[in-house]
Scaffold this motif. Sequence first.
Motif, short mmCIF file in Angstrom:
data_model
loop_
_atom_site.label_atom_id
_atom_site.label_comp_id
_atom_site.label_asym_id
_atom_site.label_seq_id
_atom_site.Cartn_x
_atom_site.Cartn_y
_atom_site.Cartn_z
N ASP A 1 -18.05 15.57 13.82
CA ASP A 1 -16.95 16.42 13.39
C ASP A 1 -17.39 17.89 13.50
O ASP A 1 -18.50 18.23 13.10
N GLU A 2 -16.51 18.72 14.03
CA GLU A 2 -16.82 20.15 14.26
C GLU A 2 -18.06 20.31 15.14
O GLU A 2 -18.99 21.05 14.83
N THR B 1 -9.90 15.73 11.31
CA THR B 1 -10.74 14.80 10.56
C THR B 1 -9.91 13.60 10.10
O THR B 1 -10.38 12.47 10.13
N ARG C 1 -20.47 20.68 10.59
CA ARG C 1 -20.17 21.91 9.85
C ARG C 1 -21.33 22.29 8.92
O ARG C 1 -21.46 23.42 8.51
MG LIG Z 1 -11.93 18.69 9.71
#
Ligand SMILES: [Mg+2]
Length: 350
Positions: free
Chosen positions: A136-137, A44, A64
């Motif tokens: 992200d993720e 990140t 997430r």
């Molecule tokens: Mg992260």
Amino acid sequence: MLFDERPKTKREDLFDRENELNGLLTNIYRPLIVLSGVRRIGKTSLLLVALNESKLPFILIDARKLKDNYGWKDIYELFSQALSSSLDKIADIIRNIRGVSILGTSVELSWKGKNYVSLADLFDHLNQKRIIIAIDEAQRLRGPLSREVKEAIAHAYDYDRNLTFILTGSEVGLLYDLIGIENDKSPLYGRYFYEIKLDRFSKEKGIEFLKKGFEENKKEANESTIEEIINFFDGIPGWLTLAGNYIISGKSIEEVKEISIRIAVNEISNLIESKRNVSEIVAKRYKNTLKCISEGNNSWTKLYDCLSKRENSTLSSSTLSNILQQLENMSIIYNYDFLDPVYKEAVKRL
Ligand SMILES: [Mg+2]
Ligand SMILES: Nc1ncnc2c1ncn2[C@@H]1O[C@H](COP(=O)(O)OP(=O)(O)OP(=O)(O)O)[C@@H](O)[C@H]1O
């Protein structure tokens, strides 16, 4: 500040990632970029610094937040939030899209009904400007709707030349699985992507990171403490940052180890808990496999014997290879060992 515990956003706070950052920035024109690496490795941080440096408008989606069995409403909420956060940069191009309404500073996307906007349509509209869409993720997008989401991304890959997708993932095998590297039925199969694999700091770099971090905080840390931190946490930036902060707050190295092991115990317990949704037996089998690996059973035969003993029965070899494959996909183990040394200690406590 190196020990700032949040993901970094500025180049000067990002330690020892010049190559990765430059690689990312020079490839930022590509349709698809992947940042992979174990938890706490700094994905990140690298992503945020690169977005900041690129000066391009971006939409940042934190996958997430998705539950395992997410639905369209959840996906659209995630995109709505991300669009709202970047509204000042994109208001002009999303204002007149059917199914998109802007209320004050927040964006709402219709995910059903006659005013519905499809993800592919949304991407086509965003394509009026050079925009980065960062997820992200991204492995969390796996699940019931992953095919539709991937089809929208594949469409954008082919037609929306102004868009760049950056996907990050800490469960690296699952991320590859999402993209469909080995699956010729996957909408993204066969498409090139530029990948940055983030690795832990070398021992020397890890020591330098800690020394610099302590210096910035005007804290004298003796060589042996630094050595002990590195030996225990093995150059994983997130752990080093956590350790640095606790040492500064006056904790002893033993206390710091204890705190981090407890965090890792929590994370692994969650993983095992998630397997309980499949069945109690499966959850137990994961736990036993992890325990056997933490005891140093570092070959197929040793592991198989250990597991049979723990379960008081013989199990099929495909069962074991399945579990191993899953644990590798989640980036917990590789080659019969833990990728994160703290996880190894944590498993001994289970
Ligand atoms: Mg992260
Ligand atoms: N290169 C770096 N320089 C300075 N600090 C870093 C670096 N990489 C990571 N950190 C720090 O380590 C911690 C974890 O970083 P980050 O959240 O970016 O990692 P991540 O890989 O995204 O983790 P997760 O998998 O948990 O999402 C943060 O406190 C961050 O500030």
